[in-house]
Design a protein around this motif. Structure first.
Motif, PDB file in Angstrom:
ATOM      1  N   ASP A  11       6.789   3.778   2.121  1.00  0.00           N
ATOM      2  CA  ASP A  11       6.930   3.081   3.396  1.00  0.00           C
ATOM      3  C   ASP A  11       5.920   1.935   3.432  1.00  0.00           C
ATOM      4  N   GLU A  13       4.798   0.373   5.840  1.00  0.00           N
ATOM      5  CA  GLU A  13       3.860   0.501   6.957  1.00  0.00           C
ATOM      6  C   GLU A  13       2.586   1.226   6.536  1.00  0.00           C
ATOM      7  N   LYS A  71      12.865   4.415   6.641  1.00  0.00           N
ATOM      8  CA  LYS A  71      11.960   3.348   6.227  1.00  0.00           C
ATOM      9  C   LYS A  71      11.608   3.449   4.749  1.00  0.00           C
ATOM     10  N   GLU A  72      12.235   4.379   4.046  1.00  0.00           N
ATOM     11  CA  GLU A  72      11.931   4.595   2.637  1.00  0.00           C
ATOM     12  C   GLU A  72      12.475   3.449   1.784  1.00  0.00           C
TER      13      GLU A  72
END
Length: 115
Positions: A11, A13, A71-72
Motif C-alpha cells: 500500500d 500509503e 489499495k493493494e
C-alpha cells in the motif's frame, strides 16, 4: 534450475507515512536482501514499479489504473532462480516488505521457453 517471479504487493500509503530516513533505511534492507540472492547466483533481475498505469480489458476497454484489490498495488518484482517453488517461497520469506504492515509477496514460476 527454474525461474520464478516475486511480485511485491503493498500500500503506497504505508510508504508515504514514513519519514525520508525510514524510507532510506528500508531501501537499504531491500538492497542487502537482493545482494544476498545475487551472491548465491540466483538473481536474474527486477525493478520497482510506479503505482499508476493502465489496464486493458476485453474488447479494448482501458481503465486508467492497475487492476488491484482495494489499495493493494504491485510495487515491483524480482526474477530469481530456484530449484523448486518451495525453495523460492522460503527465499521470499526474507523480503523486507514484511517489515511494514500490509506487505505481501506472490511467488510464481515462470513458464519455460520452448527451444
Amino acid at each position: 534450475m527454474k525461474e520464478f517471479m516475486f511480485l511485491f504487493r503493498g500500500d503506497d500509503e504505508v510508504w508515504d507515512s514514513k519519514s525520508p530516513e525510514e524510507q532510506q533505511e528500508h531501501m537499504q534492507h531491500w538492497q542487502q536482501w537482493i545482494e544476498k540472492i545475487a551472491e548465491q547466483g540466483k538473481f536474474v533481475g527486477g525493478e520497482r514499479l510506479f503505482s499508476h498505469g493502465n489496464t486493458i480489458l476485453d474488447h479494448g476497454k482501458v481503465i486508467d489504473r492497475p487492476l488491484t484489490e482495494g489499495k493493494e498495488l504491485v510495487g515491483g518484482y524480482l526474477r530469481i532462480k530456484s530449484g523448486s517453488l518451495d525453495e523460492a517461497t522460503e527465499m521470499a520469506k526474507g523480503c523486507p516488505g514484511f517489515e511494514w504492515e500490509g506487505g505481501a509477496v506472490e511467488v510464481r514460476e515462470i513458464w519455460p521457453e520452448e527451444n
